[in-house]
Design a protein around this motif. Structure first.
Motif, mmCIF file in Angstrom:
data_model
loop_
_atom_site.group_PDB
_atom_site.id
_atom_site.type_symbol
_atom_site.label_atom_id
_atom_site.label_comp_id
_atom_site.label_asym_id
_atom_site.label_seq_id
_atom_site.Cartn_x
_atom_site.Cartn_y
_atom_site.Cartn_z
ATOM 1 N N LYS A 90 0.324 -42.257 31.587
ATOM 2 C CA LYS A 90 0.394 -40.827 31.250
ATOM 3 C C LYS A 90 1.810 -40.449 30.832
ATOM 4 C CE LYS A 90 -0.675 -36.159 32.732
ATOM 5 N NZ LYS A 90 -0.094 -35.674 31.521
ATOM 6 N N GLU A 91 2.801 -40.896 31.612
ATOM 7 C CA GLU A 91 4.203 -40.624 31.261
ATOM 8 C C GLU A 91 4.551 -41.264 29.917
ATOM 9 O OE1 GLU A 91 6.816 -40.467 35.277
ATOM 10 O OE2 GLU A 91 5.836 -42.385 34.865
ATOM 11 N N ASP A 130 2.941 -39.149 27.186
ATOM 12 C CA ASP A 130 3.628 -37.853 27.119
ATOM 13 C C ASP A 130 4.965 -38.018 26.398
ATOM 14 O OD1 ASP A 130 1.581 -36.599 28.481
ATOM 15 O OD2 ASP A 130 2.657 -36.472 30.399
ATOM 16 N N SER A 141 6.478 -36.578 22.595
ATOM 17 C CA SER A 141 7.560 -35.594 22.685
ATOM 18 C C SER A 141 8.372 -35.581 21.393
ATOM 19 C CB SER A 141 8.468 -35.913 23.876
ATOM 20 O OG SER A 141 9.263 -37.055 23.597
#
Length: 145
Positions: A42-43, A46, A50
């Motif tokens: 998930k990180e 994400d 960005s």
């Protein structure tokens, strides 16, 4: 500024490696090289969505299934293909490469798993445990491509 994104589900070991790269091999902001570390898929997704653009990805081939299930970036078919935890990093790399800004960004796999038979273009592989000097040299080579 060259930006490197590390992804590994073992933060303790990976942070030791990153610390050594920063202290001993100049992979730090004062040398125009910034390392970001994430420990879940998930990180990872994400971060790639960005505003920041990365010049190199360093990632493990294996990822626990709970991390895959929490990522909304995968289709049911992709999740099923990764159920056994094998080569999830290769699937992640394929997803990253689908993004226009990352089509040609090199990826370095660091893994205790043997090198997968099918690798993407502009990828390299180092088997764990890896020495920081070996990782630094390979990162240097890839970031210049």
């Amino acid at each position: 500024m060259k930006r490197i994104l590390f992804f590994d589900d073992e933060p303790f070991i990976t942070n030791l490696l990153i610390d050594s790269l920063r202290r001993n091999f100049g992979w730090n902001e004062s040398n125009e090289r910034e390392i970001t570390f994430v420990s879940s898929s998930k990180e990872l997704f994400d971060e790639i969505k960005s505003e920041t653009t990365y010049n190199l990805f360093v990632m493990d081939i294996l990822a626990p299934i709970y991390q895959i299930e929490q990522a909304s970036d995968f289709s049911k078919k992709e999740i099923e293909a990764m159920q056994d935890g094998e080569n999830t990093g290769v699937v992640f790399a394929g997803k990253i490469r689908q993004m226009e800004k990352y089509k040609n960004v090199p990826i370095l796999f660091l893994s205790a798993r043997r090198q997968p038979a099918k690798m993407l273009e502009k990828t390299a592989y180092i088997e764990k445990p890896a020495f920081a000097i070996e990782v630094s040299e390979k990162m240097e080579e890839l970031i210049k491509q």
